[in-house]
Write a protein that holds these residues in place. Structure first.
Motif, PDB file in Angstrom:
ATOM      1  N   PHE A 108     -37.699 -70.899  12.211  1.00 43.01           N
ATOM      2  CA  PHE A 108     -38.323 -72.621  13.107  1.00 43.01           C
ATOM      3  C   PHE A 108     -36.740 -72.302  13.677  1.00 43.01           C
ATOM      4  N   VAL A 156     -35.520 -78.344  13.139  1.00 44.25           N
ATOM      5  CA  VAL A 156     -35.584 -78.528  11.855  1.00 44.25           C
ATOM      6  C   VAL A 156     -35.303 -79.852  11.573  1.00 44.25           C
ATOM      7  N   LEU A 205     -44.635 -69.804   5.155  1.00 42.84           N
ATOM      8  CA  LEU A 205     -43.955 -70.404   6.492  1.00 42.84           C
ATOM      9  C   LEU A 205     -43.828 -69.424   8.065  1.00 42.84           C
ATOM     10  N   THR A 215     -48.223 -76.426   1.226  1.00 40.55           N
ATOM     11  CA  THR A 215     -46.972 -75.726   0.990  1.00 40.55           C
ATOM     12  C   THR A 215     -46.749 -75.844  -0.271  1.00 40.55           C
ATOM     13  N   TYR A 239     -37.467 -73.339   6.173  1.00 37.36           N
ATOM     14  CA  TYR A 239     -37.980 -72.789   7.671  1.00 37.36           C
ATOM     15  C   TYR A 239     -37.189 -72.532   8.161  1.00 37.36           C
ATOM     16  N   ASP A 262     -45.172 -81.012   8.392  1.00 41.22           N
ATOM     17  CA  ASP A 262     -45.617 -80.577   7.539  1.00 41.22           C
ATOM     18  C   ASP A 262     -44.987 -81.747   6.376  1.00 41.22           C
ATOM     19  N   ALA A 304     -40.670 -78.960  12.696  1.00 45.11           N
ATOM     20  CA  ALA A 304     -39.873 -77.596  12.802  1.00 45.11           C
ATOM     21  C   ALA A 304     -40.096 -76.570  14.337  1.00 45.11           C
ATOM     22  N   TRP A 361     -36.205 -76.903   1.851  1.00 48.29           N
ATOM     23  CA  TRP A 361     -37.338 -77.054   1.930  1.00 48.29           C
ATOM     24  C   TRP A 361     -36.561 -76.832   3.740  1.00 48.29           C
ATOM     25  N   LYS A 362     -36.047 -77.364   4.239  1.00 42.37           N
ATOM     26  CA  LYS A 362     -35.142 -77.358   5.791  1.00 42.37           C
ATOM     27  C   LYS A 362     -34.751 -75.852   5.754  1.00 42.37           C
ATOM     28  N   HIS A 370     -45.460 -69.792  11.043  1.00 43.58           N
ATOM     29  CA  HIS A 370     -44.626 -69.218  12.885  1.00 43.58           C
ATOM     30  C   HIS A 370     -45.387 -68.315  14.008  1.00 43.58           C
TER      31      HIS A 370
END
Ligand SMILES: C[S@@+](CC[C@H](N)C(=O)[O-])C[C@H]1O[C@@H](n2cnc3c(N)ncnc32)[C@H](O)[C@@H]1O
Length: 242
Positions: A175, A178, A119, A110, A170, A134, A236, A166-167, A123
């Motif tokens: 998502f 996570v 992302l 990614t 997501y 990931d 996630a 990153w979180k 999903h």
């Protein structure tokens, strides 16, 4: 020739932070049901795809934009007699229908893309209750411009977010649940895993001067900038299971 061409040339099997030991570590924490459909995006030469197929008896589809990676991945799966489907794809929307995958795996992929649209693709293809694993390179703190420029030039990284960022990416892609399965500084002293020869994946181009130059530059950059480099294994969900 770029970094990914060099990885393909040497037949690298686990070109992600933590190497195959990192893959084993997340696999021990994750349940994938027998017969589940698993998509690996950016599978490289297919080592993880083959491990998932064998360990979980899952139906594995593995894709990469690099034809030489896919050619070597097919050799690996044939040698191991594993029924993994490998496909070369174009960068962009994933060529799969919505809600057809139980899990999506991406190991150091990614970060080489504009993350938000990719992302959203992870999903889209997941079934409700499905999840992503990931492994991502992350920045220990916001990177100075010159360090980011080095990562861009050496690896083709588009951006190197912190784990918090990153979180957030997501969460922004809808998502839920996570979480980080593993995280920390990128292990720089991991033993080299020269397993590619066993499958005949080290072919003549591995010895080209450009390949050596790029692999040496990789080691120099990793050593020089080690203090900036962390990684995380993110899980996630597309809707948490009940
Ligand atoms: C650093 S390598 C990691 C390969 C493999 N996951 C591993 O751990 O050995 C990144 C791989 O992702 C592939 N890749 C990058 N962007 C991609 C995308 N949008 N779709 C599919 N593959 C992609 C590259 O061609 C390359 O093989």
């Amino acid at each position: 020739m770029n970094y990914h061409d060099a990885l393909a040339a040497v037949g690298a099997g686990s070109a992600h932070p933590g190497g195959f030991a990192g893959t084993r570590a997340w696999m021990q924490k994750v349940h994938i049901a027998p017969g589940a459909t698993v998509l690996e995006v950016g599978c490289g030469t297919g080592r993880t795809a083959c491990a998932i197929s064998a360990a979980y008896n899952a139906k594995v589809i593995a894709v990469d934009i690099h034809p030489q990676m896919i050619a070597k991945a097919k050799v690996r799966a044939q040698t191991l007699n594993l029924p993994v489907t490998f496909m070369t794809i174009d960068r962009g929307p994933l060529p799969f229908d919505a809600e057809t995958m139980d899990a999506v795996i991406a190991e150091s992929v990614t970060v080489f893309n504009d993350a938000p649209p990719l992302l959203r693709e992870y999903h889209r293809v997941l079934r409700p209750g499905g999840f992503v694993i990931d492994i991502e390179m992350s920045a220990a703190a916001k990177l100075p411009d010159d360090v980011m420029q080095t990562f861009r030039e050496t690896y083709g990284a588009v951006a190197v977010p912190t784990l918090q960022q990153w979180k957030r990416h997501y969460a922004d892609a809808q998502f839920t649940g996570v979480r980080l399965l593993l995280s920390g500084p990128v292990p720089t002293s991991a033993p080299r895993e020269d397993e590619s020869d066993a499958y005949g994946l080290v072919t003549g181009e591995a010895y080209a001067p450009d390949v050596w130059r790029i692999m040496q530059e990789n080691e120099r950059v990793m050593a020089t900038h080690a203090k900036w480099l962390h990684y995380g294994v993110i899980q996630a969900y597309k809707q948490l299971p009940q």
